[in-house]
Design an enzyme around this catalytic site. Structure first.
Site, PDB file in Angstrom:
ATOM      1  CG  ASN A 174      -1.892   1.474   1.484  1.00  0.00           C
ATOM      2  OD1 ASN A 174      -1.739   1.965   0.382  1.00  0.00           O
ATOM      3  ND2 ASN A 174      -2.418   1.459   2.641  1.00  0.00           N
ATOM      4  CD  GLU A 186      -3.188  -2.256   7.232  1.00  0.00           C
ATOM      5  OE1 GLU A 186      -2.302  -2.680   7.011  1.00  0.00           O
ATOM      6  OE2 GLU A 186      -4.011  -1.198   7.236  1.00  0.00           O
ATOM      7  CE  LYS A 215       0.000   3.190   4.856  1.00  0.00           C
ATOM      8  NZ  LYS A 215       0.353   2.923   6.242  1.00  0.00           N
ATOM      9  CG  HIS A 238      -5.626   2.146   5.357  1.00  0.00           C
ATOM     10  ND1 HIS A 238      -5.174   2.922   6.303  1.00  0.00           N
ATOM     11  CD2 HIS A 238      -4.490   1.061   5.137  1.00  0.00           C
ATOM     12  CE1 HIS A 238      -3.910   2.683   6.670  1.00  0.00           C
ATOM     13  NE2 HIS A 238      -3.662   1.416   5.958  1.00  0.00           N
ATOM     14  CD  GLU A 281      -2.554   5.420   7.019  1.00  0.00           C
ATOM     15  OE1 GLU A 281      -2.796   5.444   5.707  1.00  0.00           O
ATOM     16  OE2 GLU A 281      -1.755   4.951   7.514  1.00  0.00           O
ATOM     17  CB  SER A 287       5.566  -1.956  12.018  1.00  0.00           C
ATOM     18  OG  SER A 287       5.418  -0.594  12.267  1.00  0.00           O
ATOM     19  N   GLY A 321       3.083   2.367  10.693  1.00  0.00           N
ATOM     20  CA  GLY A 321       4.170   3.474  10.737  1.00  0.00           C
ATOM     21  C   GLY A 321       4.883   3.628  11.934  1.00  0.00           C
TER      22      GLY A 321
HETATM   23  P1  13P Z   1       3.126   0.443   7.800  1.00  0.00           P
HETATM   24  O1  13P Z   1       3.855  -0.999   6.932  1.00  0.00           O
HETATM   25  O2  13P Z   1       4.225   1.467   7.266  1.00  0.00           O
HETATM   26  O3  13P Z   1       3.282   0.176   9.237  1.00  0.00           O
HETATM   27  O4  13P Z   1       1.754   0.544   7.151  1.00  0.00           O
HETATM   28  C1  13P Z   1       0.957  -0.711   6.963  1.00  0.00           C
HETATM   29  C2  13P Z   1      -0.247  -0.323   6.537  1.00  0.00           C
HETATM   30  O5  13P Z   1      -0.946   0.916   6.775  1.00  0.00           O
HETATM   31  C3  13P Z   1      -0.509  -0.946   5.237  1.00  0.00           C
HETATM   32  O6  13P Z   1      -1.843  -0.646   4.858  1.00  0.00           O
END
Ligand code: 13P
Length: 251
Positions: free
Chosen positions: A9, A168, A11, A96, A98, A214, A174
């Site tokens: 992803n 997640e 982003k 997601h 976010e 992560s 992150g």
């Molecule tokens: P990270 O791998 O940067 O922690 O993000 C995970 C994520 O949100 C994948 O959709």
């Protein structure tokens, strides 16, 4: 056998030329990954058409990161499921954390989005997961159960064949803090049970449940070795082809 999947992803990262180069690097390195692992890149909307050209005829599939909750019309700035399908997407990520946190994504909107995605022939990667407060209060099972019931229980067992779930935990995204393999396995098994309760054991056994948060080459193997973890949804580490493929080599 459930489909093993490693999905990147991206982003809101990379310009179009950078994204095209990243996709080329992923395609070039993909041969090292066992053939039974599906590789997916989920890119910003602007990148989908040129990246579709790069991945065409390769083992790498294309995904969007979101789609509209309306079919078409006067919804300035939105991108419909039909547009994604016509751009060459096979998947879209939906729900997601976010988007839930920053853009008011609700379970009710997600039901509409999943419906439209499936109606347009897209497969869905539906994200669920608790935040830190919910984890510390011991509510993570309830949160994931509600997210799955509110969205997926509106669909049929047949439609579940086109749905992948990504667990997640928000506190692991992150942050460099990964759920331990035991923590992740525990909740993945629970999520599979929530799926089984509605759709039966057979559908639950076929549903791929990915871990995200992560994930990196150094921890992927331990995570993917868990019985109910069928791969990963990768954020930061998917922005370098070497790391993304390194994670997929964790199988
Ligand atoms: P990270 O791998 O940067 O922690 O993000 C995970 C994520 O949100 C994948 O959709």
């Amino acid at each position: 056998m459930r489909q093993k999947i490693v999905a990147g992803n991206w982003k809101m990262n990379t310009t179009v030329p950078e994204g095209v180069q990243l996709a080329k690097d992923v395609v070039a390195a993909a041969a090292a990954v066992p053939a039974d692992v599906k590789l997916i890149v989920a890119t910003p909307f602007t990148h989908l058409c040129p990246v579709a050209e790069v991945v065409k005829g390769t083992r790498v599939s294309l995904s969007a990161e979101n789609c509209a909750d309306k079919e078409k019309g006067a919804y300035t700035g939105e991108v419909s499921a039909a547009m994604l399908a016509s751009a060459g997407c096979e998947y879209t990520i939906l729900g997601h954390s976010e988007r839930r946190q920053y853009y008011g994504e609700t379970d009710a909107k997600l039901v509409e989005k999943v419906k439209l995605a499936l109606a347009n022939g897209l497969k869905v990667i539906l994200c669920v997961g608790e935040n830190l407060d919910e984890r510390e209060a011991g509510k993570h099972f309830d949160v994931c159960e509600a997210q799955i019931k509110n969205v997926l229980y509106n669909f049929s067992a047949e439609e579940m064949a086109s749905i992948v779930i990504a667990y997640e935990p928000v506190w692991a995204i992150g942050t460099g803090k990964t759920a331990t393999a035991e923590q992740a396995q525990e909740i993945h098994a629970f999520i599979r049970k929530v799926v089984a309760d509605k759709f039966g054991a057979e559908v639950a056994e076929q549903t791929s449940i990915l871990y995200g948060g992560s994930c990196k080459p150094s921890n992927a193997h331990e995570l993917f070795a868990q019985k109910d973890i069928d791969g990963g949804l990768i954020g930061g580490a998917s922005l370098k082809a070497e790391d993304f493929i390194g994670i997929a080599l964790g199988y």
